[in-house]
Motif scaffolding. Structure first.
Motif, PDB file in Angstrom:
ATOM      1  N   THR A 143       5.806   2.727   8.053  1.00 45.36           N
ATOM      2  CA  THR A 143       5.744   4.150   8.410  1.00 45.36           C
ATOM      3  C   THR A 143       6.247   4.464   9.815  1.00 45.36           C
ATOM      4  O   THR A 143       5.890   3.774  10.780  1.00 45.36           O
ATOM      5  N   SER A 144       7.035   5.530   9.904  1.00 48.69           N
ATOM      6  CA  SER A 144       7.479   6.049  11.200  1.00 48.69           C
ATOM      7  C   SER A 144       6.543   7.170  11.630  1.00 48.69           C
ATOM      8  O   SER A 144       5.762   7.675  10.831  1.00 48.69           O
ATOM      9  N   THR A 180       3.212   1.643   3.217  1.00 48.47           N
ATOM     10  CA  THR A 180       4.340   2.568   3.013  1.00 48.47           C
ATOM     11  C   THR A 180       3.833   3.962   2.663  1.00 48.47           C
ATOM     12  O   THR A 180       4.424   4.654   1.839  1.00 48.47           O
ATOM     13  N   VAL A 181       2.718   4.341   3.274  1.00 55.93           N
ATOM     14  CA  VAL A 181       2.222   5.716   3.055  1.00 55.93           C
ATOM     15  C   VAL A 181       2.568   6.557   4.280  1.00 55.93           C
ATOM     16  O   VAL A 181       2.807   6.007   5.359  1.00 55.93           O
ATOM     17  N   VAL A 209      -0.588  -1.249  -4.628  1.00 52.03           N
ATOM     18  CA  VAL A 209      -1.794  -0.421  -4.439  1.00 52.03           C
ATOM     19  C   VAL A 209      -1.385   1.049  -4.424  1.00 52.03           C
ATOM     20  O   VAL A 209      -0.485   1.437  -3.662  1.00 52.03           O
ATOM     21  N   ASN A 210      -2.040   1.842  -5.275  1.00 54.26           N
ATOM     22  CA  ASN A 210      -1.778   3.281  -5.337  1.00 54.26           C
ATOM     23  C   ASN A 210      -2.976   3.906  -6.051  1.00 54.26           C
ATOM     24  O   ASN A 210      -3.391   3.390  -7.097  1.00 54.26           O
ATOM     25  N   PRO A 211      -3.539   4.991  -5.496  1.00 56.09           N
ATOM     26  CA  PRO A 211      -4.738   5.572  -6.141  1.00 56.09           C
ATOM     27  C   PRO A 211      -4.498   5.984  -7.587  1.00 56.09           C
ATOM     28  O   PRO A 211      -5.447   6.115  -8.367  1.00 56.09           O
ATOM     29  N   ALA A 269      17.758   0.902  11.656  1.00 58.18           N
ATOM     30  CA  ALA A 269      18.980   1.328  10.983  1.00 58.18           C
ATOM     31  C   ALA A 269      20.074   0.285  11.184  1.00 58.18           C
ATOM     32  O   ALA A 269      20.787  -0.081  10.249  1.00 58.18           O
ATOM     33  N   PHE A 290      13.212  -2.527   2.462  1.00 57.66           N
ATOM     34  CA  PHE A 290      13.597  -1.531   1.459  1.00 57.66           C
ATOM     35  C   PHE A 290      15.111  -1.381   1.389  1.00 57.66           C
ATOM     36  O   PHE A 290      15.634  -0.353   0.986  1.00 57.66           O
ATOM     37  N   LEU A 293      -1.621   9.175   6.695  1.00 65.11           N
ATOM     38  CA  LEU A 293      -2.501   8.313   5.881  1.00 65.11           C
ATOM     39  C   LEU A 293      -2.467   6.852   6.337  1.00 65.11           C
ATOM     40  O   LEU A 293      -3.248   6.027   5.864  1.00 65.11           O
ATOM     41  N   LYS A 345      11.835   5.977  -3.794  1.00 60.95           N
ATOM     42  CA  LYS A 345      10.771   5.920  -2.786  1.00 60.95           C
ATOM     43  C   LYS A 345      10.775   4.544  -2.118  1.00 60.95           C
ATOM     44  O   LYS A 345      11.066   3.525  -2.766  1.00 60.95           O
ATOM     45  N   ILE A 346      10.395   4.534  -0.842  1.00 56.86           N
ATOM     46  CA  ILE A 346      10.372   3.265  -0.112  1.00 56.86           C
ATOM     47  C   ILE A 346       9.358   2.303  -0.743  1.00 56.86           C
ATOM     48  O   ILE A 346       9.608   1.104  -0.876  1.00 56.86           O
ATOM     49  N   ILE A 383      19.467  -2.701   8.952  1.00 56.49           N
ATOM     50  CA  ILE A 383      19.893  -2.513   7.562  1.00 56.49           C
ATOM     51  C   ILE A 383      21.417  -2.618   7.479  1.00 56.49           C
ATOM     52  O   ILE A 383      21.971  -3.247   6.578  1.00 56.49           O
ATOM     53  N   ILE A 438       0.877  -1.187   0.000  1.00 51.14           N
ATOM     54  CA  ILE A 438       0.000   0.000   0.000  1.00 51.14           C
ATOM     55  C   ILE A 438       0.904   1.223   0.000  1.00 51.14           C
ATOM     56  O   ILE A 438       1.605   1.485   0.982  1.00 51.14           O
ATOM     57  N   GLY A 439       0.874   1.948  -1.107  1.00 47.71           N
ATOM     58  CA  GLY A 439       1.829   3.050  -1.276  1.00 47.71           C
ATOM     59  C   GLY A 439       2.936   2.633  -2.229  1.00 47.71           C
ATOM     60  O   GLY A 439       4.016   3.212  -2.225  1.00 47.71           O
ATOM     61  N   ALA A 440       2.636   1.598  -3.022  1.00 45.91           N
ATOM     62  CA  ALA A 440       3.606   1.151  -4.039  1.00 45.91           C
ATOM     63  C   ALA A 440       3.876   2.328  -4.969  1.00 45.91           C
ATOM     64  O   ALA A 440       2.961   3.088  -5.299  1.00 45.91           O
TER      65      ALA A 440
HETATM   66  N1  ACO Z   1      -3.058   4.167  -0.740  1.00 49.69           N
HETATM   67  C1  ACO Z   1      -2.002   3.801  -1.479  1.00 49.69           C
HETATM   68  N2  ACO Z   1      -1.026   4.630  -1.844  1.00 49.69           N
HETATM   69  C2  ACO Z   1      -1.138   5.919  -1.492  1.00 49.69           C
HETATM   70  C3  ACO Z   1      -2.196   6.385  -0.720  1.00 49.69           C
HETATM   71  C4  ACO Z   1      -3.197   5.458  -0.355  1.00 49.69           C
HETATM   72  N3  ACO Z   1      -4.250   5.815   0.376  1.00 49.69           N
HETATM   73  N4  ACO Z   1      -2.030   7.699  -0.521  1.00 49.69           N
HETATM   74  C5  ACO Z   1      -0.875   8.037  -1.113  1.00 49.69           C
HETATM   75  N5  ACO Z   1      -0.329   6.952  -1.707  1.00 49.69           N
HETATM   76  C6  ACO Z   1       0.909   6.831  -2.464  1.00 49.69           C
HETATM   77  C7  ACO Z   1       1.519   8.140  -2.861  1.00 49.69           C
HETATM   78  O1  ACO Z   1       0.874   8.706  -3.970  1.00 49.69           O
HETATM   79  C8  ACO Z   1       2.942   7.721  -3.164  1.00 49.69           C
HETATM   80  O2  ACO Z   1       3.052   7.150  -4.426  1.00 49.69           O
HETATM   81  P1  ACO Z   1       3.716   7.935  -5.687  1.00 49.69           P
HETATM   82  O3  ACO Z   1       5.191   7.835  -5.506  1.00 49.69           O
HETATM   83  O4  ACO Z   1       3.205   7.216  -6.860  1.00 49.69           O
HETATM   84  O5  ACO Z   1       3.237   9.347  -5.590  1.00 49.69           O
HETATM   85  C9  ACO Z   1       3.191   6.612  -2.143  1.00 49.69           C
HETATM   86  O6  ACO Z   1       1.894   6.242  -1.650  1.00 49.69           O
HETATM   87  C10 ACO Z   1       4.013   7.066  -0.985  1.00 49.69           C
HETATM   88  O7  ACO Z   1       3.530   8.246  -0.471  1.00 49.69           O
HETATM   89  P2  ACO Z   1       4.472   9.535  -0.323  1.00 49.69           P
HETATM   90  O8  ACO Z   1       3.610  10.653   0.126  1.00 49.69           O
HETATM   91  O9  ACO Z   1       5.294   9.722  -1.512  1.00 49.69           O
HETATM   92  O10 ACO Z   1       5.347   9.073   0.916  1.00 49.69           O
HETATM   93  P3  ACO Z   1       6.905   8.786   0.972  1.00 49.69           P
HETATM   94  O11 ACO Z   1       7.280   7.648   0.143  1.00 49.69           O
HETATM   95  O12 ACO Z   1       7.667  10.027   0.815  1.00 49.69           O
HETATM   96  O13 ACO Z   1       6.988   8.383   2.526  1.00 49.69           O
HETATM   97  C11 ACO Z   1       7.010   6.684   4.186  1.00 49.69           C
HETATM   98  C12 ACO Z   1       6.235   7.338   3.079  1.00 49.69           C
HETATM   99  C13 ACO Z   1       8.263   6.061   3.612  1.00 49.69           C
HETATM  100  C14 ACO Z   1       6.172   5.616   4.812  1.00 49.69           C
HETATM  101  C15 ACO Z   1       7.421   7.772   5.240  1.00 49.69           C
HETATM  102  O14 ACO Z   1       6.269   8.413   5.715  1.00 49.69           O
HETATM  103  C16 ACO Z   1       8.125   7.203   6.412  1.00 49.69           C
HETATM  104  O15 ACO Z   1       7.522   6.872   7.443  1.00 49.69           O
HETATM  105  N6  ACO Z   1       9.452   7.080   6.313  1.00 49.69           N
HETATM  106  C17 ACO Z   1      10.261   6.459   7.359  1.00 49.69           C
HETATM  107  C18 ACO Z   1      10.270   4.946   7.184  1.00 49.69           C
HETATM  108  C19 ACO Z   1      11.247   4.342   8.139  1.00 49.69           C
HETATM  109  O16 ACO Z   1      12.358   4.794   8.270  1.00 49.69           O
HETATM  110  N7  ACO Z   1      10.803   3.263   8.874  1.00 49.69           N
HETATM  111  C20 ACO Z   1      11.638   2.694   9.885  1.00 49.69           C
HETATM  112  C21 ACO Z   1      12.629   1.832   9.246  1.00 49.69           C
HETATM  113  S1  ACO Z   1      13.930   1.493  10.255  1.00 49.69           S
HETATM  114  C22 ACO Z   1      15.134   2.590   9.924  1.00 49.69           C
HETATM  115  O17 ACO Z   1      15.411   3.391  10.751  1.00 49.69           O
HETATM  116  C23 ACO Z   1      15.838   2.453   8.687  1.00 49.69           C
END
Ligand code: ACO
Length: 706
Positions: free
Chosen positions: A107-108, A82-83, A53-55, A170, A152, A87, A32-33, A173, A24-26
């Motif tokens: 998501t964080s 991954t949104v 899944v992506n709108p 971190a 990722f 969201l 992008k993640i 990874i 979800i958020g592909a």
């Molecule tokens: N359903 C599906 N997809 C959707 C929805 C929905 N309802 N709403 C939006 N999307 C899509 C977006 O359009 C986007 O796709 P696109 O690239 O085609 O535009 C995709 O979902 C992702 O949304 P973005 O707004 O681009 O979000 P982004 O990728 O920048 O960030 C993320 C999302 C990675 C989850 C971020 O919020 C986050 O939490 N990052 C930290 C993740 C992390 O570090 N986790 C811990 C890991 S451990 C460590 O420390 C390494």
């Protein structure tokens, strides 16, 4: 039973071996993640069905993109969210409503930044609908058995035999990268994140029965649900080696861990003791943890304590001897057998003593000859081979020598570790051998540390004791006492109430009676027998001695009457309006060895038990040992033996031995109370006076949950 309990949880196996996966958020956008996860799933060789899944719709990696999770046909075993955080709840709701079995929330932005309520609400929504949640705040999961890489991370993850569960994303990874560098293949790696639902115990349950996994590495900062975690850990170490890197050892480290994960790290020494009790090997550094896993996954365990060091250099031999002491490796010491076994391989100017020094004149053939001895000698159980670069020994022959001798030890079912010390050619030889999974190191201490890990696991297997002993206690009587304390609005028990609990558990306490006048005190003292001690009983006076509320060694009725007046006057002077419930007249206990026995419900570790040197210097001496309260009499005995003052019980300086079996009884009794009485949070008997026969619990403190 809550709604969530009533629902059957999906099989955790499906998290590791899903047939269908949604992201979800592909995203089709590299960087992008949501893109990296789809790429890793596709390129990792996953054979199941991927649903992006992506709108926006379209296609990603050749797969049709669904605009909503609800539109996906059929069942979904895993959905990766991954949104962004704002969201994520909606995405989790959609997944839960669809009936997704496991949701990985990448998501964080939840409990780790203080948004615990939002996290709880989101996760509870999913749990209530029969879903399980991994995370949030994770990098995903890799599972070799399904060739399923939903992380990722950049690059591929090599498959192999080590399963890793990591609380730090971190670091996880980084570990993937380091595994590739060290040629360690993974059977699985799971990012645990905030552990809002799925925790280490759930994943361990899977890894225990998963055939690919031969060793498990846990990186933890804080433990949640201690009791279940420890039980699962104990079950895991029974079948596979488990290495634990538990950070937060130092006070500052514990604070950093607490703010990092939103969970409070417990006292490190308690954690250390309990991890050992569960059979886990605790590593201090990442390098040790990796080395141990690599070595433990396929090295045979030694069958006895007799290790032999073979070296071509005196200096590294001495270093290895020091390291053996540090890591608990015992060196074989029968000089006659050593002389016979190594005579042929050792020149006159060498030494057949352990370390066996075949000297700098030794070549590959001399190593072959010397190392053949421990492999075949029935009284030698393991070997540490040290090689120092010399002009005589052609380093090109090193690889062949190590390969050959390693094979001999594998065939003999005995462990061997190597330290190869030298320049470029030696380091290159070590690299080649490491690639072949041979336990070769370039540091002497690393070779010994790995042998130490094998010995620790060997000893743990020898001492393994999964029995849990419990005492018979009168639970009804204890609960009744607690009801009365709560009705009185207190969360602590008065002395007589504590004694009632002790009586209900069959603990011997000194004869005592509460009296309300000088005459009653004198009568009580005559019934108990002189000498006696008198103590004030008052909820308003916690520190009785400070108030002049304690008088010792009263030998007659006259002294008792006089002491009564003195105590009453002292206490009134100390606190004018103190309510005095009476004066306790107590048998003056004969001297013995003073111990402290305590039990507590620990926020992280569950019910724990403690024994140590008692009396007023407990805090100063800090001679205490801890265990989980799920223990056997044998473990309680070992716990007692581990304290520094144990020789005082065993009969130091011509004293007769004390009744340690009775102390063990007390440990088991307190362990039973802390486990069986939900409302008791803390119990402490200090001192328990130990005699040649029996013990007496002199002072008891009990706290309860209000
Ligand atoms: N359903 C599906 N997809 C959707 C929805 C929905 N309802 N709403 C939006 N999307 C899509 C977006 O359009 C986007 O796709 P696109 O690239 O085609 O535009 C995709 O979902 C992702 O949304 P973005 O707004 O681009 O979000 P982004 O990728 O920048 O960030 C993320 C999302 C990675 C989850 C971020 O919020 C986050 O939490 N990052 C930290 C993740 C992390 O570090 N986790 C811990 C890991 S451990 C460590 O420390 C390494």
């Amino acid at each position: 039973m809550s709604n969530s309990d009533a629902r059957k949880k999906p099989d955790i196996r499906l998290l590791f071996e899903p047939k269908t996966v949604a992201v979800i958020g592909a995203s089709a956008q590299p960087g992008k993640i949501g893109y990296s996860i789809c790429r890793n799933i596709k390129e990792g060789g996953y054979q199941g069905k991927l649903y992006p899944v992506n709108p926006k719709g379209g296609t990603i990696f050749g797969e049709k993109v669904f605009t909503s999770v609800a539109d996906i046909p059929g069942e979904i075993d895993v959905a990766s969210v991954t949104v962004p955080a704002n969201l994520a709840f909606e995405a989790v709701k959609a997944c839960a409503d669809k009936g997704v079995k496991h949701i990985q929330v990448i998501t964080s932005g939840f409990a780790e930044i203080g948004e615990a309520d939002l996290e709880n609400e989101m996760v509870q929504y999913a749990i209530d609908r029969g879903c399980r949640v991994l995370g949030p705040n994770i990098f995903g999961l890799f599972s070799a058995s399904a060739r399923f890489n939903s992380t990722f991370s950049a690059g591929t993850i090599p498959s192999g035999a080590v399963g890793i569960l990591t609380q730090s994303g971190a670091l996880g990874i980084a570990m993937i990268g380091k595994c590739a560098l060290e040629n360690i293949g993974l059977s699985a790696i799971v990012s645990m994140g905030n552990k809002a639902d799925i925790d280490e115990a759930d994943c361990l349950e899977y890894l225990i029965q998963q055939d690919l996994t031969k060793a498990i590495l846990l990186y933890i900062e804080g433990i949640k649900g201690g009791d279940r975690f420890l039980q699962t850990l104990r079950a895991a170490t029974k079948v596979k080696p488990v290495v634990v890197l538990k950070s937060g050892r130092s006070k500052r480290g514990a604070m950093a861990a607490a703010s990092h994960t939103g969970s409070l790290a417990g006292t490190d020494e308690i954690c250390d003791a309990i991890l050992r009790q569960c059979g886990a090997l605790r590593a201090e550094t990442l390098q040790d943890a990796f080395n141990w896993c690599k070595c433990l996954k396929d090295a045979p365990l030694p069958k006895g304590e007799r290790c032999v060091i073979v070296t071509n250099g005196g200096g590294v031999g001495v270093m290895a001897t020091d390291a053996c002491e540090k890591y608990g490796v015992e060196l074989y010491d029968d000089q006659k057998v050593l002389a016979q076994a190594f005579d042929e391989a050792t020149p006159d100017f060498g030494s057949t003593k352990n370390p066996v020094d075949i000297t700098g004149a030794a070549g590959a053939k001399d190593y072959d000859l010397a190392l053949a001895a421990p492999a075949k000698c029935p009284t030698m159980d393991s070997a540490i081979a040290l090689y120092c670069e010399t002009a005589v020994f052609n380093a090109d022959n090193l690889v062949e020598m190590v390969r050959g001798t390693y094979k001999t030890y594998q065939a003999a079912g005995k462990p061997i570790t190597y330290a190869l010390v030298g320049g470029k050619t030696v380091a290159q030889a070590a690299e080649v051998l490491k690639e072949e999974q041979i336990p070769v190191y370039t540091e002497v201490y690393d070779a010994v540390s790995n042998m130490g890990a094998l010995y620790t696991r060997y000893r743990m297997a020898q001492l393994r004791d999964d029995k849990i002993d419990e005492a018979r206690i009168d639970l009804g009587a204890i609960e009744k006492t607690i009801d009365a304390v709560l009705a009185d609005g207190r969360s602590f028990l008065l002395a007589n109430e504590g004694q009632a609990v002790m009586r209900a558990a069959g603990v011997t306490i000194p004869g005592a009676k509460i009296a309300k006048s000088a005459d009653e005190c004198a009568k009580a003292a005559e019934a108990i027998g002189f000498p006696v001690v008198m103590k004030v009983v008052s909820r308003d006076i916690l520190h009785k001695s400070d108030a002049g509320g304690v008088v010792l060694n009263l030998k007659s009725a006259g002294e008792v009457r006089e002491a009564y007046e003195r105590i009453m006057n002292n206490c009134r002077a100390y606190k004018k309006d103190a309510v005095i419930d009476g004066i306790e007249v107590v048998e003056m206990v004969k001297p013995g060895v003073d111990l402290i026995v305590g039990a507590r419900k620990d926020g992280q570790m569950g019910p724990i038990i403690m024994v140590g040197m008692g009396g007023i210097y407990v805090e100063v001496m800090k001679d205490v040992a801890f265990r989980s309260a799920n223990l056997s009499r044998g473990e309680a005995q070992r716990m007692l033996q581990s304290i520094r003052c144990y020789p005082m019980l065993a009969g130091a300086r011509g004293q007769k031995p004390k009744d340690t079996a009775s102390v063990v009884d007390h440990i088991i009794k307190l362990a039973t109370i802390i486990k069986r009485v939900p409302r008791i949070t803390d119990i402490e008997i200090n001192p328990v006076v130990v005699y040649e026969q029996g013990c007496k619990a002199v002072d008891v403190r009990i706290l309860i949950k209000k």
